[in-house]
Design an enzyme around this catalytic site. Structure first.
Site, short mmCIF file in Angstrom:
data_model
loop_
_atom_site.label_atom_id
_atom_site.label_comp_id
_atom_site.label_asym_id
_atom_site.label_seq_id
_atom_site.Cartn_x
_atom_site.Cartn_y
_atom_site.Cartn_z
N HIS A 66 1.00 -1.04 -0.10
CA HIS A 66 0.04 -0.14 -0.06
C HIS A 66 0.74 1.07 0.02
O HIS A 66 1.60 1.35 1.02
CB HIS A 66 -1.05 0.00 1.32
CG HIS A 66 -1.77 1.15 1.17
ND1 HIS A 66 -2.68 1.42 0.43
CD2 HIS A 66 -1.71 2.19 2.36
CE1 HIS A 66 -3.24 2.73 0.86
NE2 HIS A 66 -2.91 2.87 1.75
N LYS A 87 -0.10 10.65 0.92
CA LYS A 87 0.89 10.02 -0.04
C LYS A 87 0.23 10.41 -1.42
O LYS A 87 1.35 10.72 -2.05
CB LYS A 87 0.56 8.49 0.22
CG LYS A 87 1.02 8.07 1.54
CD LYS A 87 0.94 6.50 1.67
CE LYS A 87 -0.40 5.84 1.43
NZ LYS A 87 -1.46 6.27 2.57
N ASP A 105 -1.68 3.88 -4.78
CA ASP A 105 -2.51 3.09 -3.91
C ASP A 105 -2.13 1.68 -3.76
O ASP A 105 -1.86 1.23 -2.68
CB ASP A 105 -3.94 3.30 -4.29
CG ASP A 105 -4.90 2.67 -3.44
OD1 ASP A 105 -4.49 2.78 -1.98
OD2 ASP A 105 -5.76 2.05 -3.66
N ARG A 170 18.26 12.67 12.95
CA ARG A 170 18.63 14.05 12.70
C ARG A 170 19.77 14.22 12.10
O ARG A 170 20.08 15.07 11.27
CB ARG A 170 18.76 14.85 14.13
CG ARG A 170 17.26 14.79 14.78
CD ARG A 170 17.39 15.70 16.31
NE ARG A 170 17.20 16.83 15.89
CZ ARG A 170 17.08 18.00 16.48
NH1 ARG A 170 16.73 17.58 17.87
NH2 ARG A 170 17.12 19.30 15.93
#
Length: 249
Positions: A66, A87, A105, A170
């Site tokens: 997905h 998305k 999708d 980070r």
């Protein structure tokens, strides 16, 4: 007798290459065993190559994922995340900026050797569902240059709602991977907050991946610069107080 022994073994069929034919007696033996006999004009070597490639493709490991797969600067980026996080909207924005949509999708991931190839389904192809707008045809709207039928999946970007209790990368010192049909793919967890330009960040992720692929790692360069900075003029490591005093100067 030799042919009878040959077809006594379990085999799915016989293929005659280079337009060869079986004598009537051997053809009758094959029919008696219910063994299909095919014929092709191409040479044995060419047929073996075609048959091997076809069988490898048909029997390769495959899974449906997905998400949205986009070709960004030549890098196959798979966008994943919870339903409704955006998305498809990010993928549409990337297409509008000149990148190419592979699938939205539902992405069919197929392992070929140590590579994971991604493609769309025959039904959906290059249609995209945008919440509040409905279905759009990316190929009809943006042209043939805005799509690809398949692309190697090289990294995964997981869109997540910002969680203050979650630790996010980070300085890129910790690498994370996700297993897809037995292949470990680099995974980037990208927190989503209001005002953050996710599309540009996805482009930067793809470009950073290319830099690392060619041997340049910004985190390593920064770490070396930091170690060099923390050493004094004579090469000895500074104490914390000396380091901060030198930094101020």
């Amino acid at each position: 007798e030799a042919f009878r022994r040959l077809i006594s073994h379990a085999m799915p069929c016989i293929v005659l290459t280079a337009d060869n034919t079986l004598p009537d007696e051997q053809m009758a033996q094959a029919q008696a065993r219910g063994l299909p006999v095919f014929r092709t004009p191409i040479s044995t070597t060419r047929f073996m190559t075609k048959a091997t490639n076809f069988l490898e493709d048909q029997f390769a490991k495959q899974v449906s994922l997905h998400g949205s797969l986009v070709d960004v600067y030549g890098v196959g980026v798979l966008l994943q995340g919870k339903a409704g996080i955006g998305k498809s909207e990010v993928a549409l924005d990337l297409v509008e900026r000149g990148h190419r949509l592979v699938a939205d999708d539902v992405v069919v991931a197929t392992r070929k050797h140590d590579v994971v190839m991604g493609a769309g389904t025959d039904l959906v192809q290059h249609f995209m569902e945008i919440r509040g707008l409905g279905l759009i045809d990316v190929r009809a709207m943006f042209g043939i240059r805005a799509i690809r039928f398949q692309k190697r999946i090289e990294l995964i970007v997981n869109l997540q709602l910002w969680d203050p209790d979650q630790d996010y990368t980070r300085v890129d010192m910790i690498e994370e991977y996700k297993d897809v049909v037995g292949v470990d793919l680099p995974l980037v967890r990208l927190p989503v907050t209001p005002g953050k330009n996710i599309t540009v960040i996805c482009e930067v992720i793809a470009m950073n991946y290319l830099l690392r692929h060619y041997g340049y790692n910004p985190a390593d360069v920064f770490a070396k610069r930091l170690r060099k900075k923390m050493k004094g003029p004579k090469g000895h490591t500074l104490r914390a107080t000396e380091y901060f005093e030198q930094d101020v100067e």
